[in-house]
Every structure is written in C-alpha cells, then in structure tokens.
Design an enzyme around this catalytic site. Structure first.
Site, mmCIF file in Angstrom:
data_model
loop_
_atom_site.group_PDB
_atom_site.id
_atom_site.type_symbol
_atom_site.label_atom_id
_atom_site.label_comp_id
_atom_site.label_asym_id
_atom_site.label_seq_id
_atom_site.Cartn_x
_atom_site.Cartn_y
_atom_site.Cartn_z
ATOM 1 N N ASN A 7 0.822 -1.088 0.105
ATOM 2 C CA ASN A 7 -0.119 0.140 -0.044
ATOM 3 C C ASN A 7 0.694 1.118 0.052
ATOM 4 O OD1 ASN A 7 -1.293 2.250 1.094
ATOM 5 N ND2 ASN A 7 -2.939 0.959 1.702
ATOM 6 N N ASP A 9 -0.078 4.628 -0.053
ATOM 7 C CA ASP A 9 -0.766 5.826 0.329
ATOM 8 C C ASP A 9 0.055 6.741 0.957
ATOM 9 O OD1 ASP A 9 -3.180 4.484 -0.395
ATOM 10 O OD2 ASP A 9 -3.903 4.189 1.506
ATOM 11 N N HIS A 10 0.983 6.192 1.796
ATOM 12 C CA HIS A 10 1.621 7.297 2.860
ATOM 13 C C HIS A 10 3.044 7.753 2.070
ATOM 14 C CE1 HIS A 10 -1.324 6.845 5.508
ATOM 15 N NE2 HIS A 10 -1.165 5.504 5.599
ATOM 16 N N ARG A 18 4.265 18.546 1.758
ATOM 17 C CA ARG A 18 5.118 19.740 1.040
ATOM 18 C C ARG A 18 4.641 20.306 -0.133
ATOM 19 N NH1 ARG A 18 9.968 21.073 3.379
ATOM 20 N NH2 ARG A 18 10.009 22.704 1.989
ATOM 21 N N HIS A 43 -5.581 3.608 -1.804
ATOM 22 C CA HIS A 43 -6.964 4.097 -1.353
ATOM 23 C C HIS A 43 -6.893 5.637 -1.660
ATOM 24 C CE1 HIS A 43 -9.400 4.525 2.412
ATOM 25 N NE2 HIS A 43 -10.231 4.837 1.652
ATOM 26 N N ARG A 45 -9.214 8.258 -0.896
ATOM 27 C CA ARG A 45 -10.147 8.589 0.052
ATOM 28 C C ARG A 45 -10.962 9.777 -0.434
ATOM 29 N NH1 ARG A 45 -8.720 6.701 5.295
ATOM 30 N NH2 ARG A 45 -10.556 7.825 6.234
ATOM 31 N N ARG A 49 -6.695 12.990 1.009
ATOM 32 C CA ARG A 49 -5.414 13.300 2.011
ATOM 33 C C ARG A 49 -4.359 12.856 1.427
ATOM 34 N NH1 ARG A 49 -7.214 10.143 7.224
ATOM 35 N NH2 ARG A 49 -9.036 11.076 6.948
ATOM 36 N N HIS A 50 -4.461 11.648 0.728
ATOM 37 C CA HIS A 50 -2.907 11.145 0.305
ATOM 38 C C HIS A 50 -2.900 10.919 -1.320
ATOM 39 C CE1 HIS A 50 -5.005 7.638 1.483
ATOM 40 N NE2 HIS A 50 -4.773 7.713 2.687
ATOM 41 N N GLU A 70 -8.544 0.768 -3.299
ATOM 42 C CA GLU A 70 -9.482 0.972 -2.043
ATOM 43 C C GLU A 70 -10.336 2.012 -2.184
ATOM 44 O OE1 GLU A 70 -7.921 1.006 1.870
ATOM 45 O OE2 GLU A 70 -6.326 -0.212 1.200
ATOM 46 N N THR A 100 -7.008 6.497 10.065
ATOM 47 C CA THR A 100 -7.057 5.464 9.311
ATOM 48 C C THR A 100 -8.236 4.668 9.235
ATOM 49 O OG1 THR A 100 -5.721 3.642 8.584
ATOM 50 C CG2 THR A 100 -5.913 4.145 10.833
ATOM 51 N N THR A 101 -8.381 3.710 8.289
ATOM 52 C CA THR A 101 -9.738 3.079 8.419
ATOM 53 C C THR A 101 -9.994 1.868 9.804
ATOM 54 O OG1 THR A 101 -9.134 2.595 6.124
ATOM 55 C CG2 THR A 101 -11.104 1.446 6.918
ATOM 56 N N GLU A 151 -11.255 -9.071 2.811
ATOM 57 C CA GLU A 151 -9.939 -8.718 3.567
ATOM 58 C C GLU A 151 -10.259 -8.538 5.047
ATOM 59 O OE1 GLU A 151 -7.232 -5.878 1.679
ATOM 60 O OE2 GLU A 151 -6.348 -5.305 3.619
ATOM 61 N N HIS A 194 -3.856 -4.408 7.642
ATOM 62 C CA HIS A 194 -3.742 -3.171 8.536
ATOM 63 C C HIS A 194 -3.019 -3.274 9.675
ATOM 64 C CE1 HIS A 194 -5.347 0.731 10.056
ATOM 65 N NE2 HIS A 194 -5.873 0.722 8.876
ATOM 66 N N GLY A 195 -1.980 -2.587 9.782
ATOM 67 C CA GLY A 195 -1.305 -2.432 10.877
ATOM 68 C C GLY A 195 -0.040 -3.260 11.181
ATOM 69 N N HIS A 217 1.728 1.181 6.027
ATOM 70 C CA HIS A 217 2.302 2.312 6.677
ATOM 71 C C HIS A 217 3.722 1.710 7.286
ATOM 72 C CE1 HIS A 217 2.823 4.609 10.720
ATOM 73 N NE2 HIS A 217 2.490 5.466 9.811
HETATM 74 N N1 PXP Z 1 -5.980 -3.148 3.913
HETATM 75 C C1 PXP Z 1 -6.931 -2.188 3.867
HETATM 76 C C2 PXP Z 1 -8.264 -2.337 3.535
HETATM 77 C C3 PXP Z 1 -6.557 -0.815 4.456
HETATM 78 O O1 PXP Z 1 -7.552 0.296 4.331
HETATM 79 C C4 PXP Z 1 -5.279 -0.352 4.771
HETATM 80 C C5 PXP Z 1 -5.036 0.992 5.145
HETATM 81 O O2 PXP Z 1 -4.948 1.833 4.100
HETATM 82 C C6 PXP Z 1 -4.145 -1.447 4.802
HETATM 83 C C7 PXP Z 1 -4.776 -2.594 4.362
HETATM 84 C C8 PXP Z 1 -2.747 -1.134 4.909
HETATM 85 O O3 PXP Z 1 -2.716 -0.861 6.352
HETATM 86 P P1 PXP Z 1 -1.371 -0.435 6.914
HETATM 87 O O4 PXP Z 1 -1.019 0.887 6.285
HETATM 88 O O5 PXP Z 1 -1.579 -0.028 8.407
HETATM 89 O O6 PXP Z 1 -0.314 -1.291 6.629
#
Ligand code: PXP
Length: 244
Positions: A7, A9-10, A18, A43, A45, A49-50, A70, A100-101, A151, A194-195, A217
């Site tokens: 992922n 996103d970050h 910036r 994702h 959103r 935001r990202h 996503e 976050t979600t 998921e 996630h996480g 992340h």
């Molecule tokens: N899966 C889904 C559905 C998510 O929404 C996210 C966070 O955007 C992730 C996985 C990845 O989570 P993390 O960034 O905490 O690894």
C-alpha cells in the site's frame, strides 16, 4: 503462495505534506515490483488526503502489477472505478475524521445496498473485495452478496500486540484464524491487512487460508531507514518463513 500487496498511500502523504511532486507513488510502486511485491494498493479517500485522482491515472497507465483500488462505497468512487476497471476494488468504510480505516464494513447491516453497489463493479471485470472484521455474520453476508474476496482487518490484533495486551492479542488472532477458515469454506478468497509490521506479520502469514496481505504504513516508515526495496524484501522473507 501468499501474495504481498504494498500500500503506497503514505508515499503520497509525505509528498502532500509539502505540495511537491516528490516522493512519487508510481516510483514507489515500481520499486515495490522490483522488490517482489505481487500487487499495489492505493486508497483514494473522499478527502484526497493522500492518493489523488491523478495518482490513480498514473498507476493505471504505468503499473505492470495489478492495482487493488481501495475506496468507500460512494457514487463518486463507483464512477471512478468503472472508468479505470482496476484488477480489484476493495470497499472500505470511511469516516472523514478518522486517522485510518478504523473498523470493518457492516456488510450484514447493508447487504441489499452493497449487493446493488458491487454488481456493476463485478460486471466491469474488477474483483470485489470487502474489508471486514472476523465476525461470522459479516463473512456470511459477504459470501451471500457475491463478493469474490474478503480482507480481514488485522488492526486490533496489531494494536493489542503493540500495547502488550497479549491475551487479547491471542484471542483476536484465534478469531482471525476462525474467520479465515469460515470465509474460505464459503468460497471466498481471503486477504488480510492493516497495521502489520515485521513483528506481527508472522502469525498472520501462517494462517493457511490467506492468499494475500496488504501492508503499507510500516513499510513506508521502515523505508526511511533502510530504503523501500529492502523493507519490502524483509517483509516478504518473514511472510515466506511463516508459511514454510
Ligand atoms: N488494507 C486495507 C483495506 C486498508 O484500508 C489499509 C490501510 O489503508 C491497509 C490494508 C494497510 O494498512 P497499513 O497501512 O496499516 O499497513
């Protein structure tokens, strides 16, 4: 074979801090591919935001790996997904004020509306994935409305681990195992995410029904110190080790 979806996103979060064109999420996706990722997750959103709309355009045009798009179950996102027809669409709950979600989708409480919502996405050729908790009624509802994939949300398991609440962590892990087995028995492809970190990925990767983990992340955080490629390779190694 357990696939790794990265992922990105970050990468966009850092760029947006910036307002520069860098770091570029597409470049991150290419590095992820070289490092052994099997897919890219982004994702879009509602508040952008990202990841931005132009990031999705660039990923669809320039990515060789499958894109897991996503999004929340809104009319706007459905239109965007139908325009791009990504490999997969993962529907997540979205609250504007959350960091976050936070939780899984309430499929059981919205089954008719969600069934109508996902039908055109499926007809357009995208694999529809629903991001849910491990409660049996949510898994059963996902199967009933014709999702291809669920998921499972690993956020609580990871939070308990970080906070040292080990008996709650182990109970959560057991529930995720049972959820994965139930989902697979209903014919769903099972993903999780996630996480997840280097420390928490092993017991999740060892769940035999899981086909894919989506991780973001922690990999982007770790890449500050080691580079993105090495962070992904180490995650991949730990996933493979847990499966062996
Ligand atoms: N899966 C889904 C559905 C998510 O929404 C996210 C966070 O955007 C992730 C996985 C990845 O989570 P993390 O960034 O905490 O690894």
């Amino acid at each position: 074979m357990l696939r790794l979806g990265v992922n990105i996103d970050h990468v966009a979060t850092i760029r947006n801090a910036r307002g520069t064109p860098w770091p570029d999420p597409l470049r991150a996706a290419r590095i992820a591919e070289e490092a052994g990722a099997d897919g890219i997750t982004a994702h879009l959103r509602e508040d952008r935001r990202h990841i931005s709309d132009s990031d999705i355009d660039a990923l669809m045009a320039g990515l060789r790996l499958p894109l897991n798009f996503e999004m929340a179950a809104t009319a706007e996102m459905q239109t965007i997904a139908l325009r791009h027809r990504p490999h997969a669409v993962c529907i997540v709950p979205e609250k504007r004020e959350e960091r976050t979600t936070e939780g899984g989708l309430d499929v059981a409480g919205n089954d008719d509306a969600l069934a109508r919502y996902i039908a055109p996405l499926r007809d357009a050729g995208s694999r529809v994935s629903l991001f849910i908790g491990h409660e049996p009624r949510q898994i059963q509802a996902a199967a009933r409305i014709g999702a291809a994939v669920v998921e499972l949300h690993t956020g609580a398991y990871c939070d308990y681990d970080t906070e040292g609440r080990l008996s709650e962590r182990d109970a959560e892990l057991a529930a995720l195992r049972e959820g994965a087995a139930l989902a697979a028995s209903l014919g769903l492809e099972v993903h999780a995410g996630h996480g997840l970190t280097f420390d928490t990925v092993g017991p999740i990767a060892a769940i035999p029904e899981l086909m894919e983990l989506n991780i973001g992340h922690f990999l982007i955080a770790e890449s500050v110190f080691t580079g993105l490629g090495p962070a992904i390779r180490e995650m991949r190694r730990r996933m493979d080790e847990a499966r062996a």
